[in-house]
Design an enzyme around this catalytic site. Sequence first.
Site, PDB file in Angstrom:
ATOM      1  CG  ASP A 192     -23.929   9.487  20.439  1.00  0.00           C
ATOM      2  OD1 ASP A 192     -23.144   9.880  19.781  1.00  0.00           O
ATOM      3  OD2 ASP A 192     -24.455   9.680  20.740  1.00  0.00           O
TER       4      ASP A 192
ATOM      5  CE  LYS B 290     -20.868   9.798  30.006  1.00  0.00           C
ATOM      6  NZ  LYS B 290     -20.927   7.776  29.014  1.00  0.00           N
TER       7      LYS B 290
ATOM      8  CG  ASP C  17     -24.228  12.469  22.763  1.00  0.00           C
ATOM      9  OD1 ASP C  17     -25.262  11.879  22.122  1.00  0.00           O
ATOM     10  OD2 ASP C  17     -23.546  11.829  23.614  1.00  0.00           O
TER      11      ASP C  17
END
Length: 327
Positions: free
Chosen positions: A104, A154, A211
């Site tokens: 992506d 993350k 992204d």
Amino acid sequence: MKALILAGGMGTRLRPLTLSTPKPLLPLLDRPMVMHIIDSLPAEVDTVVLAVSYMKDLLEGYFLKHDCGRKVVLVNEEEPLGTGGAVRNVRQYLDGTFLCFNGDIISLLDLNDMLAFHRRHGGIGTLALWRVQDPSAFGVVGLEGARITVFQEKPAPGEAISDLINAGVYVFEPELLEHIPPGVVSLERQVFPNVLDRGLYGYRFDGHWVDCGTPAGYLEAQRALLERGRTKVAPAIVRGSELIGPNYIDGASLSGCRVGPFVCALPGASIGEGSTVEGSVLMEGATIGRGCTVRACLLGPGTVVKDGSALQGRALAPLRGRQAGLH
Ligand code: GDD
Ligand code: MG
């Protein structure tokens, strides 16, 4: 050389669009997202391996119909194996140094330069790195010189050790496969932190990177492509409409409306009298009625926006006769 594209995620952040189309096949102007990656591959890449799972039949159908000038191999995971498990699952198709991509990503990265960087440093892998303001939604790296010394996937807000993120484009040596255990494995959470001592390097680049896995990212990628001149104005019908460029209008009907900038309208889409549409995507057959205002929206194939609607920042798609929406 082989290039592996990780294309098996469920695209949950782009629902409801990804309930009927897998994320790699969502259109970015004239081509599916994944084709922007394939078309940017260096000439030395002769085979593209796609690690698929979610909606694999649609991906298979697309590649049976479209010749992309290279051998394409789709490798299925019955149950999604995670980004690391997906790499291990295609190991029989890999030989030598290979490129690997999150499916992506749209960027202006120079892959030949990245390959040269990787060969110079000689580690087990090279990660492309991009600087962002808020790294909490990404993988974050700590660097000493060009060497990655910490990888945090993350991190909680405030805990990121830098603003340099994993851009989801890699060069790997086959030795990496020895560090991926069987089963469901995350490259980012389980493999990268364990191979830092084998030499994982960070390649920084300029230009642009996004992204497309969120509605905001998708629209940003579309805007960047339009700003780079990938425009088209070939409407089927334009009756008294005002077009404010850049836009990509291909076979859509526009009637007395105001369109642009940064609108993509694909064949069969239509916009009615008195409507204003900005920074949005109308996939095949999406219809915006009269007197509507549509800004920063993703309208899946066949979506109907009723007369007089005001929509901002929505992703919509028809779903089993009803319409599904997401803020
Ligand atoms: N085959 C397969 N199997 N592919 C998968 C699976 C799986 O189980 N899970 C995810 N993928 C694919 C997705 O389709 C996507 O192309 C890619 O792996 C990355 O997954 P995302 O779900 O888009 O991850 P992300 O955006 O949250 O985070 C990743 O990308 C960031 C950059 O955009 C990570 O790599 C981060 O570290 C990175 O910063
Ligand atoms: Mg992503």
